[in-house]
Design an enzyme around this catalytic site. Sequence first.
Site, mmCIF file in Angstrom:
data_model
loop_
_atom_site.group_PDB
_atom_site.id
_atom_site.type_symbol
_atom_site.label_atom_id
_atom_site.label_comp_id
_atom_site.label_asym_id
_atom_site.label_seq_id
_atom_site.Cartn_x
_atom_site.Cartn_y
_atom_site.Cartn_z
ATOM 1 N N GLY A 33 57.479 28.890 31.516
ATOM 2 C CA GLY A 33 56.192 28.443 32.032
ATOM 3 C C GLY A 33 55.888 29.170 33.319
ATOM 4 O O GLY A 33 56.722 29.906 33.849
ATOM 5 N N ARG A 34 54.673 28.992 33.800
ATOM 6 C CA ARG A 34 54.326 29.631 35.060
ATOM 7 C C ARG A 34 53.457 28.719 35.886
ATOM 8 O O ARG A 34 52.675 27.937 35.384
ATOM 9 C CB ARG A 34 53.667 30.982 34.850
ATOM 10 C CG ARG A 34 52.565 30.997 33.813
ATOM 11 C CD ARG A 34 51.951 32.374 33.682
ATOM 12 N NE ARG A 34 52.835 33.364 33.079
ATOM 13 C CZ ARG A 34 52.742 34.673 33.313
ATOM 14 N NH1 ARG A 34 51.825 35.141 34.127
ATOM 15 N NH2 ARG A 34 53.558 35.520 32.724
ATOM 16 N N GLY A 35 53.634 28.821 37.187
ATOM 17 C CA GLY A 35 52.804 28.064 38.107
ATOM 18 C C GLY A 35 51.990 29.049 38.920
ATOM 19 O O GLY A 35 51.774 30.199 38.504
ATOM 20 N N GLY A 36 51.553 28.631 40.092
ATOM 21 C CA GLY A 36 50.680 29.464 40.885
ATOM 22 C C GLY A 36 51.399 30.591 41.598
ATOM 23 O O GLY A 36 50.772 31.573 42.010
ATOM 24 N N MET A 37 52.714 30.474 41.771
ATOM 25 C CA MET A 37 53.405 31.469 42.593
ATOM 26 C C MET A 37 54.681 31.993 41.953
ATOM 27 O O MET A 37 55.422 32.734 42.576
ATOM 28 C CB MET A 37 53.736 30.861 43.947
ATOM 29 C CG MET A 37 54.468 29.545 43.831
ATOM 30 S SD MET A 37 54.677 28.813 45.444
ATOM 31 C CE MET A 37 56.437 28.762 45.525
ATOM 32 N N VAL A 40 58.786 31.085 35.408
ATOM 33 C CA VAL A 40 60.127 30.584 35.126
ATOM 34 C C VAL A 40 60.529 31.042 33.730
ATOM 35 O O VAL A 40 59.766 30.890 32.772
ATOM 36 C CB VAL A 40 60.182 29.039 35.229
ATOM 37 C CG1 VAL A 40 61.582 28.541 34.913
ATOM 38 C CG2 VAL A 40 59.747 28.578 36.620
ATOM 39 N N LYS A 55 63.823 31.570 38.085
ATOM 40 C CA LYS A 55 62.472 31.525 38.638
ATOM 41 C C LYS A 55 62.236 32.779 39.462
ATOM 42 O O LYS A 55 62.980 33.063 40.397
ATOM 43 C CB LYS A 55 62.342 30.278 39.519
ATOM 44 C CG LYS A 55 60.992 30.123 40.139
ATOM 45 C CD LYS A 55 60.785 28.709 40.654
ATOM 46 C CE LYS A 55 59.312 28.501 40.902
ATOM 47 N NZ LYS A 55 58.940 27.108 40.980
ATOM 48 N N ASP A 149 56.250 19.039 48.181
ATOM 49 C CA ASP A 149 55.397 19.347 47.023
ATOM 50 C C ASP A 149 55.780 18.475 45.825
ATOM 51 O O ASP A 149 55.962 18.972 44.714
ATOM 52 C CB ASP A 149 55.519 20.836 46.684
ATOM 53 C CG ASP A 149 54.365 21.329 45.808
ATOM 54 O OD1 ASP A 149 53.315 20.646 45.740
ATOM 55 O OD2 ASP A 149 54.523 22.389 45.177
HETATM 56 N N1 ATP Z 1 65.195 24.254 35.763
HETATM 57 C C1 ATP Z 1 64.211 24.281 34.854
HETATM 58 N N2 ATP Z 1 64.494 24.092 33.537
HETATM 59 C C2 ATP Z 1 63.508 24.114 32.609
HETATM 60 N N3 ATP Z 1 62.201 24.301 32.889
HETATM 61 C C3 ATP Z 1 61.844 24.501 34.168
HETATM 62 C C4 ATP Z 1 62.823 24.498 35.210
HETATM 63 N N4 ATP Z 1 62.173 24.710 36.399
HETATM 64 C C5 ATP Z 1 60.864 24.819 36.093
HETATM 65 N N5 ATP Z 1 60.653 24.702 34.769
HETATM 66 C C6 ATP Z 1 59.338 24.772 34.081
HETATM 67 O O1 ATP Z 1 58.708 25.989 34.419
HETATM 68 C C7 ATP Z 1 57.304 25.809 34.558
HETATM 69 C C8 ATP Z 1 56.759 26.562 35.767
HETATM 70 O O2 ATP Z 1 57.309 26.040 36.944
HETATM 71 P P1 ATP Z 1 56.697 26.411 38.361
HETATM 72 O O3 ATP Z 1 57.520 25.705 39.391
HETATM 73 O O4 ATP Z 1 56.560 27.879 38.480
HETATM 74 O O5 ATP Z 1 55.228 25.820 38.296
HETATM 75 P P2 ATP Z 1 54.608 24.449 38.742
HETATM 76 O O6 ATP Z 1 55.624 23.613 39.463
HETATM 77 O O7 ATP Z 1 54.000 23.819 37.524
HETATM 78 O O8 ATP Z 1 53.433 24.870 39.695
HETATM 79 P P3 ATP Z 1 53.489 25.406 41.205
HETATM 80 O O9 ATP Z 1 53.444 26.862 41.162
HETATM 81 O O10 ATP Z 1 52.276 24.831 41.819
HETATM 82 O O11 ATP Z 1 54.769 24.905 41.815
HETATM 83 C C9 ATP Z 1 57.040 24.317 34.607
HETATM 84 O O12 ATP Z 1 56.376 23.983 33.415
HETATM 85 C C10 ATP Z 1 58.398 23.678 34.590
HETATM 86 O O13 ATP Z 1 58.407 22.603 33.697
HETATM 87 MG MG MG Z 2 57.357 23.888 40.236
#
Ligand code: ATP
Ligand code: MG
Length: 318
Positions: A33-37, A40, A55, A149
Amino acid sequence: MVDRVTRDDLPAGRPSGLVGKQIADYRVENEIGRGGMAVVYRARDLRLDRAVALKLLAPELARNDTFRRRFAHESRVAAAIDHPHIVPVFEAGETEGVLYIAMRYVAGQDLRALLDREGPLPPEQAGRIASQVASALDAAHAHDLVHRDVKPGNILVAPGTDSEHPEHVYLTDFGLTKKSLSLTGFTSVGQFVGTLDYVAPEQISGRPVDGRCDVYSLGCVVYETLAGVPPFRRDDDMALLWAHQYDPPPPLTGERPGLPPAVDAVLSKALAKTPAERYETCLQFVAELRAALLGDAAGGSTPPPAPPAWALPVFREL
Ligand SMILES: Nc1ncnc2c1ncn2[C@@H]1O[C@H](COP(=O)(O)OP(=O)(O)OP(=O)(O)O)[C@@H](O)[C@H]1O
Ligand SMILES: [Mg+2]
Protein backbone atom coordinates in the site's frame (compact mmCIF):
# COMPACT_ATOMS: atom_id res chain seq x y z
CA MET A 1 20.61 -12.05 -9.86
CA VAL A 2 18.67 -9.15 -8.37
CA ASP A 3 19.17 -5.58 -9.47
CA ARG A 4 20.27 -3.12 -6.85
CA VAL A 5 18.23 0.01 -6.59
CA THR A 6 19.73 3.45 -6.83
CA ARG A 7 18.26 6.86 -6.34
CA ASP A 8 17.87 7.10 -10.13
CA ASP A 9 15.34 4.27 -10.05
CA LEU A 10 13.05 6.37 -7.95
CA PRO A 11 10.77 8.58 -9.97
CA ALA A 12 10.27 12.08 -8.61
CA GLY A 13 8.23 12.04 -5.42
CA ARG A 14 7.92 8.39 -4.46
CA PRO A 15 9.57 5.04 -4.97
CA SER A 16 7.68 2.62 -7.20
CA GLY A 17 8.26 -0.14 -9.69
CA LEU A 18 10.72 -1.85 -7.40
CA VAL A 19 9.26 -5.34 -7.37
CA GLY A 20 12.07 -7.90 -7.75
CA LYS A 21 14.78 -5.40 -6.86
CA GLN A 22 17.07 -5.44 -3.84
CA ILE A 23 17.17 -2.62 -1.32
CA ALA A 24 19.86 -2.99 1.33
CA ASP A 25 19.39 -6.63 2.43
CA TYR A 26 15.79 -6.95 1.31
CA ARG A 27 14.27 -8.22 -1.90
CA VAL A 28 11.05 -6.42 -2.79
CA GLU A 29 8.18 -8.84 -3.44
CA ASN A 30 5.01 -6.81 -3.86
CA GLU A 31 3.46 -3.50 -2.97
CA ILE A 32 1.17 -3.56 0.07
CA GLY A 33 0.00 0.00 0.00
CA ARG A 34 1.02 3.61 -0.15
CA GLY A 35 0.36 6.70 1.86
CA GLY A 36 1.26 10.32 1.31
CA MET A 37 4.97 9.99 1.99
CA ALA A 38 5.92 6.37 1.56
CA VAL A 39 5.30 3.10 -0.18
CA VAL A 40 5.12 -0.10 1.86
CA TYR A 41 6.23 -3.36 0.27
CA ARG A 42 6.22 -6.93 1.38
CA ALA A 43 9.85 -7.94 1.09
CA ARG A 44 12.18 -10.78 2.00
CA ASP A 45 14.99 -10.29 4.46
CA LEU A 46 17.74 -12.12 2.60
CA ARG A 47 19.84 -12.67 5.70
CA LEU A 48 17.15 -14.44 7.72
CA ASP A 49 14.93 -15.52 4.83
CA ARG A 50 11.78 -14.12 6.37
CA ALA A 51 8.99 -11.81 5.23
CA VAL A 52 9.12 -8.18 6.37
CA ALA A 53 7.20 -5.02 5.61
CA LEU A 54 9.63 -2.59 4.00
CA LYS A 55 8.66 1.04 4.07
CA LEU A 56 10.46 3.32 1.63
CA LEU A 57 10.12 7.01 2.33
CA ALA A 58 9.68 9.51 -0.45
CA PRO A 59 13.07 10.87 -1.55
CA GLU A 60 12.12 14.46 -0.73
CA LEU A 61 11.96 13.50 2.95
CA ALA A 62 15.55 12.22 2.85
CA ARG A 63 16.58 15.69 1.71
CA ASN A 64 14.95 17.37 4.72
CA ASP A 65 17.37 17.61 7.64
CA THR A 66 14.68 18.04 10.29
CA PHE A 67 12.96 14.92 9.06
CA ARG A 68 16.18 12.89 8.87
CA ARG A 69 17.12 13.78 12.42
CA ARG A 70 13.67 12.90 13.71
CA PHE A 71 13.63 9.73 11.59
CA ALA A 72 16.95 8.54 13.03
CA HIS A 73 15.99 9.39 16.60
CA GLU A 74 12.43 8.12 16.62
CA SER A 75 13.13 4.92 14.70
CA ARG A 76 15.73 4.11 17.33
CA VAL A 77 13.33 4.79 20.19
CA ALA A 78 10.46 2.92 18.49
CA ALA A 79 12.76 -0.04 17.82
CA ALA A 80 13.67 -0.12 21.51
CA ILE A 81 10.05 -0.50 22.61
CA ASP A 82 9.09 -4.11 23.00
CA HIS A 83 5.33 -4.13 23.21
CA PRO A 84 2.74 -6.62 21.98
CA HIS A 85 0.72 -3.86 20.28
CA ILE A 86 3.52 -1.95 18.60
CA VAL A 87 4.84 -3.20 15.26
CA PRO A 88 8.42 -4.32 15.92
CA VAL A 89 10.94 -2.34 13.89
CA PHE A 90 13.83 -4.54 12.71
CA GLU A 91 15.99 -1.96 11.03
CA ALA A 92 15.89 1.65 9.93
CA GLY A 93 18.49 3.02 7.59
CA GLU A 94 19.44 4.68 4.40
CA THR A 95 20.76 3.25 1.20
CA GLU A 96 21.55 5.14 -1.98
CA GLY A 97 19.72 8.20 -0.65
CA VAL A 98 16.55 6.26 0.22
CA LEU A 99 15.36 6.10 3.83
CA TYR A 100 13.83 2.76 4.71
CA ILE A 101 12.31 0.93 7.65
CA ALA A 102 12.04 -2.83 7.88
CA MET A 103 9.42 -4.08 10.30
CA ARG A 104 7.27 -7.07 11.10
CA TYR A 105 4.96 -7.94 8.26
CA VAL A 106 1.45 -7.86 9.69
CA ALA A 107 -1.01 -10.00 7.74
CA GLY A 108 -4.36 -8.32 7.94
CA GLN A 109 -5.71 -4.90 7.11
CA ASP A 110 -5.57 -1.47 8.63
CA LEU A 111 -8.45 0.03 10.57
CA ARG A 112 -9.13 2.45 7.70
CA ALA A 113 -9.87 -0.48 5.39
CA LEU A 114 -11.92 -2.21 8.09
CA LEU A 115 -14.08 0.88 8.69
CA ASP A 116 -14.50 1.48 4.96
CA ARG A 117 -15.70 -2.09 4.57
CA GLU A 118 -17.77 -2.58 7.70
CA GLY A 119 -18.86 0.91 8.74
CA PRO A 120 -19.32 1.53 12.47
CA LEU A 121 -18.12 -1.40 14.58
CA PRO A 122 -20.00 -3.20 17.34
CA PRO A 123 -19.22 -1.45 20.67
CA GLU A 124 -17.42 -4.52 22.09
CA GLN A 125 -15.09 -4.69 19.09
CA ALA A 126 -14.51 -0.94 19.14
CA GLY A 127 -13.65 -1.24 22.85
CA ARG A 128 -11.23 -4.12 22.29
CA ILE A 129 -9.41 -2.27 19.51
CA ALA A 130 -9.27 0.95 21.52
CA SER A 131 -7.78 -0.87 24.55
CA GLN A 132 -4.96 -2.37 22.52
CA VAL A 133 -4.06 0.94 20.88
CA ALA A 134 -4.28 2.68 24.25
CA SER A 135 -1.86 0.24 25.88
CA ALA A 136 0.60 0.77 23.00
CA LEU A 137 0.37 4.55 23.31
CA ASP A 138 0.77 4.58 27.08
CA ALA A 139 3.86 2.37 26.73
CA ALA A 140 5.30 4.76 24.16
CA HIS A 141 4.55 7.76 26.38
CA ALA A 142 6.38 6.02 29.23
CA HIS A 143 9.44 6.19 26.93
CA ASP A 144 8.75 9.89 26.23
CA LEU A 145 7.74 9.04 22.70
CA VAL A 146 4.67 10.81 21.34
CA HIS A 147 3.14 9.20 18.29
CA ARG A 148 1.67 12.40 16.75
CA ASP A 149 -0.22 10.64 13.96
CA VAL A 150 -2.71 8.24 15.53
CA LYS A 151 -5.25 7.47 12.80
CA PRO A 152 -7.00 4.42 11.38
CA GLY A 153 -4.34 3.97 8.64
CA ASN A 154 -1.67 3.50 11.31
CA ILE A 155 -3.61 0.86 13.24
CA LEU A 156 -3.16 -2.62 11.80
CA VAL A 157 -5.75 -5.24 12.63
CA ALA A 158 -4.60 -8.86 12.39
CA PRO A 159 -6.51 -12.02 13.32
CA GLY A 160 -6.36 -12.71 17.05
CA THR A 161 -5.57 -15.89 18.90
CA ASP A 162 -9.00 -17.17 20.00
CA SER A 163 -12.63 -16.18 20.41
CA GLU A 164 -11.80 -14.09 23.47
CA HIS A 165 -9.20 -12.19 21.43
CA PRO A 166 -10.68 -12.08 17.93
CA GLU A 167 -8.26 -9.47 16.71
CA HIS A 168 -4.68 -8.45 17.49
CA VAL A 169 -4.03 -4.79 16.92
CA TYR A 170 -0.70 -3.13 16.16
CA LEU A 171 0.16 0.53 16.15
CA THR A 172 2.74 1.65 13.62
CA ASP A 173 4.52 4.74 12.25
CA PHE A 174 5.91 6.50 15.30
CA GLY A 175 7.12 10.01 14.62
CA LEU A 176 6.77 9.59 10.89
CA THR A 177 4.26 12.32 10.35
CA LYS A 178 4.68 15.21 8.01
CA LYS A 179 2.11 17.30 9.85
CA SER A 180 4.40 18.63 12.53
CA LEU A 181 7.01 19.38 9.89
CA SER A 182 4.48 21.39 7.96
CA LEU A 183 4.09 23.61 10.99
CA THR A 184 7.81 24.32 10.90
CA GLY A 185 7.49 25.50 7.33
CA PHE A 186 8.76 22.39 5.60
CA THR A 187 5.69 21.57 3.60
CA SER A 188 5.03 24.10 0.92
CA VAL A 189 1.54 25.03 -0.19
CA GLY A 190 -0.22 22.22 -2.00
CA GLN A 191 1.92 19.37 -0.67
CA PHE A 192 0.08 16.44 0.78
CA VAL A 193 0.13 16.43 4.57
CA GLY A 194 -2.24 13.52 5.09
CA THR A 195 -5.57 13.49 6.81
CA LEU A 196 -6.46 16.26 9.26
CA ASP A 197 -9.37 14.34 10.78
CA TYR A 198 -7.44 13.33 13.92
CA VAL A 199 -5.04 16.20 14.59
CA ALA A 200 -5.01 17.77 18.08
CA PRO A 201 -5.59 21.51 18.60
CA GLU A 202 -2.12 22.04 20.07
CA GLN A 203 -0.51 20.43 17.01
CA ILE A 204 -2.41 22.84 14.81
CA SER A 205 -1.41 25.91 16.76
CA GLY A 206 2.23 24.77 17.05
CA ARG A 207 2.23 24.55 20.85
CA PRO A 208 4.42 21.87 22.46
CA VAL A 209 2.87 18.42 22.29
CA ASP A 210 2.98 15.55 24.73
CA GLY A 211 1.17 12.24 25.10
CA ARG A 212 -2.13 14.03 25.52
CA CYS A 213 -2.16 14.91 21.82
CA ASP A 214 -2.35 11.16 21.22
CA VAL A 215 -5.28 10.97 23.68
CA TYR A 216 -7.09 13.49 21.47
CA SER A 217 -6.32 11.63 18.24
CA LEU A 218 -7.30 8.31 19.80
CA GLY A 219 -10.56 10.02 20.86
CA CYS A 220 -11.21 10.96 17.22
CA VAL A 221 -10.44 7.39 16.08
CA VAL A 222 -12.67 5.85 18.74
CA TYR A 223 -15.45 8.26 17.80
CA GLU A 224 -15.18 7.12 14.19
CA THR A 225 -15.13 3.41 15.03
CA LEU A 226 -18.44 3.90 16.87
CA ALA A 227 -20.11 6.55 14.68
CA GLY A 228 -18.73 5.62 11.27
CA VAL A 229 -17.60 9.22 10.78
CA PRO A 230 -14.92 11.29 12.54
CA PRO A 231 -16.09 13.97 15.01
CA PHE A 232 -15.50 16.90 12.67
CA ARG A 233 -16.44 16.98 9.00
CA ARG A 234 -15.97 20.20 7.06
CA ASP A 235 -15.79 21.13 3.39
CA ASP A 236 -12.21 22.34 3.44
CA ASP A 237 -9.04 21.93 5.48
CA MET A 238 -9.11 25.40 7.04
CA ALA A 239 -12.65 24.87 8.34
CA LEU A 240 -11.63 21.46 9.68
CA LEU A 241 -8.61 22.91 11.52
CA TRP A 242 -10.83 25.64 12.94
CA ALA A 243 -13.34 23.04 14.17
CA HIS A 244 -10.63 21.03 15.98
CA GLN A 245 -9.54 24.19 17.74
CA TYR A 246 -12.84 25.84 18.61
CA ASP A 247 -15.95 23.76 17.92
CA PRO A 248 -17.38 21.31 20.46
CA PRO A 249 -17.55 17.76 19.05
CA PRO A 250 -21.11 16.69 18.22
CA PRO A 251 -22.38 14.15 20.77
CA LEU A 252 -21.61 10.59 19.69
CA THR A 253 -25.14 9.50 20.62
CA GLY A 254 -26.46 11.90 17.98
CA GLU A 255 -24.51 9.97 15.32
CA ARG A 256 -25.25 6.56 16.79
CA PRO A 257 -28.45 6.55 18.79
CA GLY A 258 -28.72 3.63 21.15
CA LEU A 259 -25.35 4.06 22.82
CA PRO A 260 -25.58 4.89 26.54
CA PRO A 261 -25.54 8.69 27.05
CA ALA A 262 -22.51 8.37 29.36
CA VAL A 263 -20.27 7.89 26.30
CA ASP A 264 -20.80 11.53 25.34
CA ALA A 265 -19.11 12.82 28.49
CA VAL A 266 -16.18 10.40 28.02
CA LEU A 267 -15.63 11.46 24.40
CA SER A 268 -15.94 15.13 25.22
CA LYS A 269 -13.23 14.76 27.91
CA ALA A 270 -10.91 12.90 25.50
CA LEU A 271 -11.54 15.59 22.89
CA ALA A 272 -11.11 18.57 25.21
CA LYS A 273 -9.40 21.48 23.46
CA THR A 274 -6.90 21.96 26.30
CA PRO A 275 -4.60 19.00 27.07
CA ALA A 276 -4.95 19.57 30.83
CA GLU A 277 -8.67 18.87 30.58
CA ARG A 278 -8.22 15.51 28.86
CA TYR A 279 -7.59 12.09 30.36
CA GLU A 280 -4.02 11.80 31.61
CA THR A 281 -3.55 8.45 29.92
CA CYS A 282 -5.07 6.60 27.00
CA LEU A 283 -5.92 3.61 29.18
CA GLN A 284 -7.90 5.80 31.61
CA PHE A 285 -9.87 7.11 28.65
CA VAL A 286 -10.59 3.65 27.28
CA ALA A 287 -11.44 2.18 30.70
CA GLU A 288 -14.08 4.88 31.18
CA LEU A 289 -15.28 4.43 27.62
CA ARG A 290 -15.78 0.70 28.02
CA ALA A 291 -17.53 1.17 31.35
CA ALA A 292 -19.80 3.76 29.74
CA LEU A 293 -20.52 1.47 26.78
CA LEU A 294 -21.61 -1.21 29.22
CA GLY A 295 -23.84 1.32 30.96
CA ASP A 296 -21.68 0.66 34.01
CA ALA A 297 -21.47 2.89 37.08
CA ALA A 298 -17.88 3.86 36.35
CA GLY A 299 -19.15 5.36 33.14
CA GLY A 300 -21.34 7.67 35.20
CA SER A 301 -24.68 6.68 33.69
CA THR A 302 -26.27 4.24 36.12
CA PRO A 303 -25.87 3.87 39.88
CA PRO A 304 -23.93 0.84 41.14
CA PRO A 305 -26.07 -2.26 41.71
CA ALA A 306 -27.36 -2.49 45.26
CA PRO A 307 -25.45 -5.06 47.36
CA PRO A 308 -27.42 -8.18 48.28
CA ALA A 309 -29.30 -8.03 51.58
CA TRP A 310 -26.91 -10.40 53.41
CA ALA A 311 -23.97 -8.13 52.58
CA LEU A 312 -25.48 -4.90 53.88
CA PRO A 313 -23.92 -5.02 57.37
CA VAL A 314 -20.50 -5.41 55.82
CA PHE A 315 -21.01 -2.34 53.67
CA ARG A 316 -22.27 -0.30 56.61
CA GLU A 317 -19.18 -1.14 58.65
CA LEU A 318 -17.01 0.11 55.80
N1 ATP B 1 4.06 -3.67 9.08
C1 ATP B 1 3.11 -3.69 8.14
N2 ATP B 1 2.58 -4.87 7.73
C2 ATP B 1 1.61 -4.90 6.78
N3 ATP B 1 1.09 -3.80 6.19
C3 ATP B 1 1.57 -2.60 6.54
C4 ATP B 1 2.59 -2.48 7.54
N4 ATP B 1 2.86 -1.15 7.70
C5 ATP B 1 2.03 -0.49 6.86
N5 ATP B 1 1.26 -1.34 6.16
C6 ATP B 1 0.23 -0.97 5.16
O1 ATP B 1 0.84 -0.17 4.16
C7 ATP B 1 -0.05 0.85 3.72
C8 ATP B 1 0.66 2.18 3.55
O2 ATP B 1 1.14 2.63 4.79
P1 ATP B 1 1.64 4.13 4.97
O3 ATP B 1 2.09 4.27 6.39
O4 ATP B 1 2.61 4.46 3.91
O5 ATP B 1 0.34 4.99 4.69
P2 ATP B 1 -0.77 5.59 5.63
O6 ATP B 1 -0.43 5.35 7.07
O7 ATP B 1 -2.08 5.02 5.18
O8 ATP B 1 -0.76 7.12 5.28
P3 ATP B 1 0.29 8.25 5.70
O9 ATP B 1 1.23 8.41 4.60
O10 ATP B 1 -0.56 9.45 5.88
O11 ATP B 1 0.96 7.80 6.96
C9 ATP B 1 -1.21 0.90 4.70
O12 ATP B 1 -2.34 0.42 4.02
C10 ATP B 1 -0.85 -0.09 5.78
O13 ATP B 1 -1.96 -0.87 6.10
MG1 MG C 1 1.12 4.80 8.07
